[in-house]
Design an enzyme around this catalytic site. Structure first.
Site, mmCIF file in Angstrom:
data_model
loop_
_atom_site.group_PDB
_atom_site.id
_atom_site.type_symbol
_atom_site.label_atom_id
_atom_site.label_comp_id
_atom_site.label_asym_id
_atom_site.label_seq_id
_atom_site.Cartn_x
_atom_site.Cartn_y
_atom_site.Cartn_z
ATOM 1 N N MET A 40 0.820 -1.206 0.000
ATOM 2 C CA MET A 40 0.000 0.000 0.000
ATOM 3 C C MET A 40 0.861 1.267 0.000
ATOM 4 S SD MET A 40 -2.651 1.116 3.053
ATOM 5 C CE MET A 40 -1.328 1.370 4.247
ATOM 6 N N SER A 114 3.835 -6.640 2.102
ATOM 7 C CA SER A 114 2.622 -6.158 2.756
ATOM 8 C C SER A 114 1.397 -6.704 2.017
ATOM 9 C CB SER A 114 2.629 -4.632 2.846
ATOM 10 O OG SER A 114 1.686 -4.184 3.796
ATOM 11 N N GLN A 115 0.467 -5.839 1.578
ATOM 12 C CA GLN A 115 -0.740 -6.377 0.939
ATOM 13 C C GLN A 115 -0.420 -7.158 -0.331
ATOM 14 O OE1 GLN A 115 -3.101 -2.800 0.384
ATOM 15 N NE2 GLN A 115 -2.375 -2.476 -1.699
ATOM 16 N N ASP A 232 6.138 -4.696 14.377
ATOM 17 C CA ASP A 232 5.287 -4.095 13.350
ATOM 18 C C ASP A 232 4.282 -3.111 13.950
ATOM 19 O OD1 ASP A 232 3.634 -3.640 11.045
ATOM 20 O OD2 ASP A 232 4.293 -5.584 10.267
ATOM 21 N N HIS A 288 7.510 -2.717 10.215
ATOM 22 C CA HIS A 288 6.937 -3.258 8.983
ATOM 23 C C HIS A 288 7.896 -3.132 7.796
ATOM 24 C CE1 HIS A 288 3.586 -4.789 6.724
ATOM 25 N NE2 HIS A 288 3.578 -3.765 5.900
#
Length: 305
Positions: A40, A114-115, A232, A288
């Site tokens: 993202m 991530s996503q 995270d 993250h």
């Protein structure tokens, strides 16, 4: 004047040279291509993120072909689509891109950030050709999220817009259909609504019905590597990166993958993969997507060679 026999000799020698050269090239460059999908607020080619990852892979594995996925016609569209384009449509576009890339037809490894981690898992489940061999998910939210964090980079305006829409109602149909983060929003206080109305995550996690093809395709992976970031601050809960999540009805107590219905009923084949040693749960110290070169070399690189 060159005789016919001499000419044939030269042709034969040249043909042999071409065959040997091709064979040598094949032996030297026997690398497996890599496909990467950003997270993202990022894009395919940001020199500080995916561009850097691409360069690192090319340096560590000489001759490798790396495809960093762009969703859209340019970097700006790619970034915006990470917020505002239906995930199922993105998956379909990516499946088409991979199927039409001649350099990937013998198989590829995938790195999702991530996503991008759960998106590439969906590719593995829905699009078995060309074959994804190994999947590495860096901080992917495989059980979704129950909280919306700060955004990286220059995406603050978009981030605030999406946050307002999620607060309005993640499971309102037009928000589900158009806001990426709503499509993997998992509300443990409203599990039934999530299962009924989630247009992406509930589908790939087989929450309502079991699509046998999804299960069969995922089980074709040689290895499914999940990296969770110990500190995270972006993913809530971070345990989603290992398929953990909040127990239904509250937002404090957590369950692990092995304690989940998804695992116990083996809806995705993860139990069988786990027993076969195909699942790898790695922990990286840091926030993250923050990992060291040493971590990558020691823990990730062996799956790519």
């Amino acid at each position: 004047m060159l005789s016919m026999a001499g000419l044939q000799n030269i042709v034969s020698t040249s043909a042999l040279f071409v065959i040997l050269t091709a064979s040598l090239c094949s032996c030297v460059n026997n690398t497996v291509p890599v496909v990467i999908w950003h997270g993202m607020g990022d894009s395919c080619c940001n020199p500080l993120s995916m561009g850097s990852i691409k360069g690192m892979l090319e340096k560590k594995i000489p001759g490798i072909y790396v495809r960093s996925l762009m969703i859209g016609n340019n970097i700006l569209e790619d970034t915006e689509n990470g917020f505002l384009m239906n995930v199922n449509e993105q998956i379909k576009q990516v499946c088409d891109k991979l199927a039409n890339d001649p350099k990937l037809q013998n198989g590829y490894n995938a790195l999702g950030f991530s996503q991008g981690g759960q998106f590439l898992r969906a590719v593995a489940q829905r699009c078995p050709k060309p074959a994804m061999l190994n999947l590495v998910s860096f901080g992917g939210q495989h059980q979704g999220v129950y909280g919306f964090p700060h955004c990286p980079g220059e995406s603050v305006t978009l981030c605030n817009y999406v946050r307002k829409l999620l607060n309005l109602g993640a499971y309102i149909s037009w928000i589900q259909d158009n806001i990426v983060q709503a499509e993997y929003w998992h509300d443990p206080l409203n599990e039934e609504e999530y299962r009924q109305k989630s247009v992406f995550l509930a589908d790939i996690n087989q929450e309502m019905t079991v699509n046998q093809k999804y299960k069969e395709n995922l089980m074709k992976l040689k290895n499914f590597v999940m990296v969770m970031f110990a500190n995270d601050t972006m993913v809530d809960p971070k345990e989603s990166e290992w398929f953990g999540f909040y127990k239904p009805g509250q937002g404090k107590e957590l369950y692990t993958l092995q304690e989940s219905t998804l695992y116990k009923e083996d809806r995705l084949g993860l139990q069988e993969m786990d027993k076969a040693g195909k699942l790898h749960f790695l922990a990286a110290i840091g926030d993250h997507l923050r990992f060291s070169d040493e971590f990558f070399n020691e823990k990730i690189l062996p799956f790519l060679k």
